[in-house]
Write a protein that holds these residues in place. Structure first.
Motif, PDB file in Angstrom:
ATOM      1  N   ALA A  68       0.850  -1.198   0.000  1.00  0.00           N
ATOM      2  CA  ALA A  68       0.000   0.000   0.000  1.00  0.00           C
ATOM      3  C   ALA A  68       0.883   1.244   0.000  1.00  0.00           C
ATOM      4  N   SER A 101       0.177   4.656   1.346  1.00  0.00           N
ATOM      5  CA  SER A 101      -0.834   5.456   2.042  1.00  0.00           C
ATOM      6  C   SER A 101      -0.378   6.895   2.189  1.00  0.00           C
ATOM      7  N   ARG A 107      -1.126  13.404   0.104  1.00  0.00           N
ATOM      8  CA  ARG A 107      -0.251  14.008  -0.900  1.00  0.00           C
ATOM      9  C   ARG A 107      -0.706  15.433  -1.216  1.00  0.00           C
ATOM     10  N   LEU A 126      -4.462   5.200   7.298  1.00  0.00           N
ATOM     11  CA  LEU A 126      -5.512   4.195   7.165  1.00  0.00           C
ATOM     12  C   LEU A 126      -4.937   3.057   6.329  1.00  0.00           C
ATOM     13  N   SER A 139      -4.950  -0.115   3.578  1.00  0.00           N
ATOM     14  CA  SER A 139      -5.614  -0.267   2.276  1.00  0.00           C
ATOM     15  C   SER A 139      -6.628  -1.401   2.342  1.00  0.00           C
ATOM     16  N   TYR A 186      -8.897  -6.976   1.167  1.00  0.00           N
ATOM     17  CA  TYR A 186      -9.870  -7.831   0.469  1.00  0.00           C
ATOM     18  C   TYR A 186      -9.152  -8.828  -0.433  1.00  0.00           C
ATOM     19  N   LEU A 187      -8.122  -8.347  -1.151  1.00  0.00           N
ATOM     20  CA  LEU A 187      -7.382  -9.272  -2.028  1.00  0.00           C
ATOM     21  C   LEU A 187      -6.785 -10.406  -1.199  1.00  0.00           C
ATOM     22  N   SER A 215      -1.694  -1.334  -4.946  1.00  0.00           N
ATOM     23  CA  SER A 215      -2.977  -0.665  -5.133  1.00  0.00           C
ATOM     24  C   SER A 215      -2.719   0.798  -5.483  1.00  0.00           C
ATOM     25  N   ALA A 259      -2.734  10.136  -7.311  1.00  0.00           N
ATOM     26  CA  ALA A 259      -1.728  11.037  -6.724  1.00  0.00           C
ATOM     27  C   ALA A 259      -0.397  10.327  -6.463  1.00  0.00           C
ATOM     28  N   GLN A 260      -0.449   8.997  -6.259  1.00  0.00           N
ATOM     29  CA  GLN A 260       0.798   8.287  -5.959  1.00  0.00           C
ATOM     30  C   GLN A 260       1.260   7.409  -7.107  1.00  0.00           C
ATOM     31  N   MET A 285      -0.845  -4.779 -10.620  1.00  0.00           N
ATOM     32  CA  MET A 285      -1.364  -3.476 -10.191  1.00  0.00           C
ATOM     33  C   MET A 285      -2.864  -3.414 -10.433  1.00  0.00           C
ATOM     34  N   TRP A 289      -8.712 -11.675  -8.670  1.00  0.00           N
ATOM     35  CA  TRP A 289      -7.423 -11.914  -8.025  1.00  0.00           C
ATOM     36  C   TRP A 289      -6.957 -13.374  -8.067  1.00  0.00           C
ATOM     37  N   THR A 324     -10.765   0.727   8.287  1.00  0.00           N
ATOM     38  CA  THR A 324     -11.860   0.936   7.342  1.00  0.00           C
ATOM     39  C   THR A 324     -12.695  -0.334   7.161  1.00  0.00           C
ATOM     40  N   GLN A 327     -16.266  -1.473   4.707  1.00  0.00           N
ATOM     41  CA  GLN A 327     -17.255  -1.018   3.731  1.00  0.00           C
ATOM     42  C   GLN A 327     -18.623  -1.544   4.110  1.00  0.00           C
ATOM     43  N   GLU A 376     -19.124   8.861   5.205  1.00  0.00           N
ATOM     44  CA  GLU A 376     -19.483   9.847   4.185  1.00  0.00           C
ATOM     45  C   GLU A 376     -20.908   9.539   3.736  1.00  0.00           C
ATOM     46  N   PHE A 411      -5.587  19.350  -3.779  1.00  0.00           N
ATOM     47  CA  PHE A 411      -5.021  20.586  -3.228  1.00  0.00           C
ATOM     48  C   PHE A 411      -4.212  21.363  -4.265  1.00  0.00           C
TER      49      PHE A 411
HETATM   50  C1  B12 Z   1      -9.840   5.367   2.614  1.00  0.00           C
HETATM   51  C2  B12 Z   1      -9.425   6.366   1.576  1.00  0.00           C
HETATM   52  C3  B12 Z   1      -8.140   6.893   1.680  1.00  0.00           C
HETATM   53  C4  B12 Z   1      -7.080   6.356   2.628  1.00  0.00           C
HETATM   54  C5  B12 Z   1      -6.385   5.242   1.842  1.00  0.00           C
HETATM   55  C6  B12 Z   1      -5.695   4.231   2.672  1.00  0.00           C
HETATM   56  C7  B12 Z   1      -5.000   3.251   1.775  1.00  0.00           C
HETATM   57  N1  B12 Z   1      -3.806   2.927   2.143  1.00  0.00           N
HETATM   58  O1  B12 Z   1      -5.541   2.764   0.795  1.00  0.00           O
HETATM   59  C8  B12 Z   1      -6.188   7.620   2.826  1.00  0.00           C
HETATM   60  C9  B12 Z   1      -6.765   8.474   3.932  1.00  0.00           C
HETATM   61  C10 B12 Z   1      -4.722   7.357   3.112  1.00  0.00           C
HETATM   62  C11 B12 Z   1      -6.443   8.309   1.497  1.00  0.00           C
HETATM   63  C12 B12 Z   1      -5.547   9.183   0.969  1.00  0.00           C
HETATM   64  C13 B12 Z   1      -5.770   9.827  -0.242  1.00  0.00           C
HETATM   65  N2  B12 Z   1      -6.875   9.820  -0.960  1.00  0.00           N
HETATM   66 CO1  B12 Z   1      -8.381   8.713  -0.550  1.00  0.00          CO
HETATM   67  N3  B12 Z   1      -9.923   7.720  -0.297  1.00  0.00           N
HETATM   68  C14 B12 Z   1     -10.311   6.759   0.534  1.00  0.00           C
HETATM   69  C15 B12 Z   1     -11.743   6.287   0.270  1.00  0.00           C
HETATM   70  C16 B12 Z   1     -12.680   7.049   1.194  1.00  0.00           C
HETATM   71  C17 B12 Z   1     -12.015   4.810   0.412  1.00  0.00           C
HETATM   72  C18 B12 Z   1     -11.025   3.890  -0.319  1.00  0.00           C
HETATM   73  C19 B12 Z   1     -11.356   2.473   0.009  1.00  0.00           C
HETATM   74  O2  B12 Z   1     -10.911   1.942   1.014  1.00  0.00           O
HETATM   75  N4  B12 Z   1     -12.183   1.850  -0.812  1.00  0.00           N
HETATM   76  C20 B12 Z   1     -12.635   0.475  -0.574  1.00  0.00           C
HETATM   77  C21 B12 Z   1     -11.748  -0.543  -1.318  1.00  0.00           C
HETATM   78  C22 B12 Z   1     -12.278  -1.937  -1.058  1.00  0.00           C
HETATM   79  O3  B12 Z   1     -11.862  -0.259  -2.690  1.00  0.00           O
HETATM   80  P1  B12 Z   1     -10.587  -0.062  -3.622  1.00  0.00           P
HETATM   81  O4  B12 Z   1      -9.451   0.527  -2.894  1.00  0.00           O
HETATM   82  O5  B12 Z   1     -11.037   0.609  -4.858  1.00  0.00           O
HETATM   83  O6  B12 Z   1     -10.166  -1.591  -3.959  1.00  0.00           O
HETATM   84  C23 B12 Z   1     -10.873  -2.414  -4.853  1.00  0.00           C
HETATM   85  C24 B12 Z   1     -10.449  -2.249  -6.310  1.00  0.00           C
HETATM   86  O7  B12 Z   1      -9.956  -0.973  -6.616  1.00  0.00           O
HETATM   87  C25 B12 Z   1      -9.437  -3.307  -6.549  1.00  0.00           C
HETATM   88  N5  B12 Z   1      -8.048  -3.051  -6.198  1.00  0.00           N
HETATM   89  C26 B12 Z   1      -7.477  -2.086  -5.481  1.00  0.00           C
HETATM   90  N6  B12 Z   1      -6.157  -2.225  -5.435  1.00  0.00           N
HETATM   91  C27 B12 Z   1      -5.858  -3.319  -6.123  1.00  0.00           C
HETATM   92  C28 B12 Z   1      -4.627  -3.933  -6.401  1.00  0.00           C
HETATM   93  C29 B12 Z   1      -4.610  -5.090  -7.180  1.00  0.00           C
HETATM   94  C30 B12 Z   1      -3.329  -5.738  -7.479  1.00  0.00           C
HETATM   95  C31 B12 Z   1      -5.829  -5.647  -7.669  1.00  0.00           C
HETATM   96  C32 B12 Z   1      -5.817  -6.895  -8.432  1.00  0.00           C
HETATM   97  C33 B12 Z   1      -7.043  -5.033  -7.406  1.00  0.00           C
HETATM   98  C34 B12 Z   1      -7.050  -3.874  -6.626  1.00  0.00           C
HETATM   99  O8  B12 Z   1      -9.917  -4.359  -5.742  1.00  0.00           O
HETATM  100  C35 B12 Z   1     -10.447  -3.834  -4.522  1.00  0.00           C
HETATM  101  C36 B12 Z   1     -11.571  -4.703  -4.056  1.00  0.00           C
HETATM  102  O9  B12 Z   1     -12.602  -4.725  -4.992  1.00  0.00           O
HETATM  103  C37 B12 Z   1     -11.902   6.728  -1.231  1.00  0.00           C
HETATM  104  C38 B12 Z   1     -13.297   6.971  -1.711  1.00  0.00           C
HETATM  105  C39 B12 Z   1     -13.827   5.676  -2.276  1.00  0.00           C
HETATM  106  N7  B12 Z   1     -15.036   5.405  -1.992  1.00  0.00           N
HETATM  107  O10 B12 Z   1     -13.113   4.922  -2.932  1.00  0.00           O
HETATM  108  C40 B12 Z   1     -10.966   7.953  -1.325  1.00  0.00           C
HETATM  109  C41 B12 Z   1     -10.214   8.162  -2.616  1.00  0.00           C
HETATM  110  C42 B12 Z   1      -9.650   6.837  -3.053  1.00  0.00           C
HETATM  111  N8  B12 Z   1      -9.082   9.058  -2.234  1.00  0.00           N
HETATM  112  C43 B12 Z   1      -8.805   9.909  -3.096  1.00  0.00           C
HETATM  113  C44 B12 Z   1      -7.752  10.864  -2.967  1.00  0.00           C
HETATM  114  C45 B12 Z   1      -7.698  11.981  -3.977  1.00  0.00           C
HETATM  115  C46 B12 Z   1      -6.811  10.762  -1.939  1.00  0.00           C
HETATM  116  C47 B12 Z   1      -5.553  11.626  -1.722  1.00  0.00           C
HETATM  117  C48 B12 Z   1      -4.828  12.063  -2.988  1.00  0.00           C
HETATM  118  C49 B12 Z   1      -5.881  12.849  -0.859  1.00  0.00           C
HETATM  119  C50 B12 Z   1      -4.610  13.669  -0.574  1.00  0.00           C
HETATM  120  N9  B12 Z   1      -4.517  14.861  -1.030  1.00  0.00           N
HETATM  121  O11 B12 Z   1      -3.704  13.200   0.028  1.00  0.00           O
HETATM  122  C51 B12 Z   1      -4.699  10.667  -0.873  1.00  0.00           C
HETATM  123  C52 B12 Z   1      -3.821   9.818  -1.783  1.00  0.00           C
HETATM  124  C53 B12 Z   1      -3.111   8.817  -1.011  1.00  0.00           C
HETATM  125  C54 B12 Z   1      -2.053   8.209  -1.795  1.00  0.00           C
HETATM  126  N10 B12 Z   1      -1.133   7.679  -1.089  1.00  0.00           N
HETATM  127  O12 B12 Z   1      -2.079   8.241  -3.004  1.00  0.00           O
HETATM  128  C55 B12 Z   1      -9.639   9.766  -4.347  1.00  0.00           C
HETATM  129  C56 B12 Z   1      -8.782   9.034  -5.385  1.00  0.00           C
HETATM  130  C57 B12 Z   1      -9.073   9.313  -6.825  1.00  0.00           C
HETATM  131  C58 B12 Z   1      -7.996   8.778  -7.703  1.00  0.00           C
HETATM  132  N11 B12 Z   1      -8.306   8.515  -8.954  1.00  0.00           N
HETATM  133  O13 B12 Z   1      -6.875   8.624  -7.330  1.00  0.00           O
HETATM  134  C59 B12 Z   1     -10.885   8.979  -3.774  1.00  0.00           C
HETATM  135  C60 B12 Z   1     -11.603   8.089  -4.783  1.00  0.00           C
HETATM  136  C61 B12 Z   1     -11.846  10.016  -3.183  1.00  0.00           C
HETATM  137  C62 B12 Z   1     -12.542  10.830  -4.247  1.00  0.00           C
HETATM  138  N12 B12 Z   1     -13.772  10.496  -4.605  1.00  0.00           N
HETATM  139  O14 B12 Z   1     -11.991  11.763  -4.756  1.00  0.00           O
HETATM  140  N13 B12 Z   1      -7.603   7.947   0.971  1.00  0.00           N
END
Ligand code: B12
Length: 442
Positions: free
Chosen positions: A7, A9, A12, A38, A40, A45-46, A80, A84-85, A105, A133, A179, A181, A258, A390
């Motif tokens: 992850a 995290s 940014r 927080l 990932s 889940y993976l 994941s 931004a990253q 990825m 996965w 976290t 869901q 939210e 930002f």
């Molecule tokens: C919790 C959260 C965070 C946490 C993340 C913790 C972490 N280590 O992941 C924290 C607080 C650190 C965070 C930070 C940021 N966040 Co944030 N965050 C969220 C939030 C509310 C929930 C994410 C989540 O847990 N989803 C639930 C999981 C289960 O879903 P998922 O991650 O998408 O994973 C699924 C798939 O994507 C896929 N998947 C994911 N990864 C991988 C990897 C592989 C190999 C495979 C096969 C599949 C897979 O499978 C998963 C299961 O189905 C979302 C809003 C949202 N609803 O998504 C915003 C969101 C992801 N964040 C966002 C943003 C902008 C940021 C920041 C840039 C804010 C900032 N200025 O710092 C930073 C960026 C951090 C970084 N390092 O890049 C945006 C991202 C948009 C984008 N295209 O990038 C979102 C969507 C909010 C929004 N609507 O704008 N965030």
């Protein structure tokens, strides 16, 4: 195989002026610290969907963007991605592959740009990873050549049948929140929303019993966890929301989520939320002026339609003892430089416990990105690292980009000043006291 989940995290932001201001403003920095750490959930889940017989370990990249040395001992590393990253993620993936480690990825960014990601990863996954996965793991075991897996080619994810995320893999890392869901998706389609790119699907709730099961799994590894629901919009279905709150209450938790402004319409739900431990709801108010909201939510113009109720709705939620974090997006097409004064005036009139201001951001795959690209308004094309909420990377319509930046600095200093923060916080406590006295009289 030994599988590593990596992850990236943390928070940014690049604008040096804003960082400087952020460092001196307590309200701003406190919030960043709270949310920065927080785990990932996607990777957890993976882990839960990994076929038996493999060793799985969870890693966090270091704060300087480098990877921990232990990931080089893995056969396959899953990364994941958020936009931004993404360049940090690609650099890590390149180094790992050079060292002979297979890289997969997935996540929001590569779901939109799989071709870009395929230059850095062996296996790219678009969409929800839960069902795909196991196939990626099987491909890695057989050392199959690089390819892209699309979730849409597999059976859809059934949110009534999700496994418990592997919270146990987090060990003793110092996360201050965990976290969970409760639902995936949102019925609304805001043109700027980056979550929608994943959720072309409808809004899906999870069975309440499964949510409680997951929280108990967290409690097994952390005694008094603070829960953040990683949903897009938790309380769309008020009936189910009440059922969820009734089940949460006996767990004696504190949680954050939210949701949209419609929670304010249901006093019974607000009561149940408070009793269930809800400490804060984050609500996208988006604009202090109605005119800028027209058309932003593309399905039913929800944001514009509910604008007139904002102040009253915030009062109703907060009087139930639940704080509101009201979020404004600066630089919408309907905004002129007057918007900064208008947000400040709102913040001085309606005592939001927390307030968040962000810059309109064109995340890849969003209708907003498509429109701004078409109109030639993106300043640095493909600078995904500026997708931080930002940093300004587009030409606003009602002002210049430098005016937008200057306005944000101006507003940041005032909105997060001690005086303004005290007004907002005291206002919340007053509302809560008054509501309690009325309830006691009643
Ligand atoms: C919790 C959260 C965070 C946490 C993340 C913790 C972490 N280590 O992941 C924290 C607080 C650190 C965070 C930070 C940021 N966040 Co944030 N965050 C969220 C939030 C509310 C929930 C994410 C989540 O847990 N989803 C639930 C999981 C289960 O879903 P998922 O991650 O998408 O994973 C699924 C798939 O994507 C896929 N998947 C994911 N990864 C991988 C990897 C592989 C190999 C495979 C096969 C599949 C897979 O499978 C998963 C299961 O189905 C979302 C809003 C949202 N609803 O998504 C915003 C969101 C992801 N964040 C966002 C943003 C902008 C940021 C920041 C840039 C804010 C900032 N200025 O710092 C930073 C960026 C951090 C970084 N390092 O890049 C945006 C991202 C948009 C984008 N295209 O990038 C979102 C969507 C909010 C929004 N609507 O704008 N965030």
């Amino acid at each position: 195989m030994k599988i590593g989940l990596l992850a990236l995290s943390g928070i940014r932001a690049h604008d040096p002026e804003l960082l400087k201001l952020g460092l001196t403003l307590p309200g701003f920095v406190d919030r960043s610290r709270t949310i920065a750490s927080l785990p990932s959930l996607g990777l957890l889940y993976l882990a839960a969907c990994t076929p038996r017989g493999h060793a799985v370990e969870y890693f966090e990249a270091e704060s300087d963007g480098s990877e921990p040395a232990e990931v080089y001992r893995c056969d396959l590393v899953a990364i994941s991605t958020f936009s931004a990253q993404i360049f940090e993620a690609y650099a890590i993936a390149d180094r790992l592959r050079e060292a002979g480690v297979l890289v997969a990825m997935g996540g929001l960014h590569v779901t939109v740009l799989p071709e870009e990601a395929a230059r850095h990863a062996d296996y790219v996954v678009t969409g929800e990873g839960d069902r795909v996965w196991p196939h990626v793991v099987a491909a890695a075991e057989r050392h199959e050549p690089p390819r892209t897996f699309r979730a849409s080619d597999y059976a859809p994810v059934d949110t009534a049948d999700l496994p418990v995320p592997r919270y146990d893999l987090l060990g003793s890392r110092p996360y201050n929140r965990f976290t969970v869901q409760t639902s995936r998706g949102c019925p609304w389609r805001c043109d700027f929303c980056a979550s929608n790119v994943m959720l072309g699907q409808r809004y899906r709730k999870r069975p309440v019993a499964d949510i409680i099961r997951d929280i108990r799994a967290i409690q097994a590894v952390r005694e008094h966890p603070f829960i953040e629901f990683a949903d897009d919009n938790t309380f769309v279905d008020k009936h189910w929301g009440k059922e969820l709150c009734r089940a949460l209450a006996p767990l004696h938790l504190h949680w954050f989520t939210e949701t949209d402004i419609s929670v304010a319409d249901d006093p019974e739900l607000l009561d149940l939320m408070r009793v269930a431990g809800c400490r804060q709801v984050l609500i996208g108010l988006e604009s202090p002026t109605a005119s800028a909201l027209g058309g932003i939510e593309m399905r039913a113009d929800f944001k514009a339609r509910t604008f007139g109720r904002h102040a009253d709705a915030i009062r109703r939620i907060q009087s139930h003892g639940i704080t509101v974090n009201g979020c404004f997006i600066l630089g919408l097409d309907g905004h002129t430089p007057a918007v900064f004064e208008q947000v400040l005036a709102f913040g001085r009139m309606v005592p939001l416990y927390d307030v968040q201001i962000t810059v309109l951001t064109a995340f890849p795959g969003t209708p907003l990105h498509e429109r701004l690209s078409r109109e030639g308004r993106i300043i640095d094309k493909d600078r995904w690292d500026l997708c931080t909420l930002f940093d300004v990377n587009y030409e606003p319509r009602g002002m210049s980009a430098p005016e937008l930046k200057a306005g944000i600095y101006w507003l940041t200093e005032r909105l997060y000043s001690d005086e303004c923060t005290a007004f907002r916080r005291n206002g919340f406590f007053k509302m809560r006291r008054e509501h309690r006295s009325v309830a006691a009289l009643g």
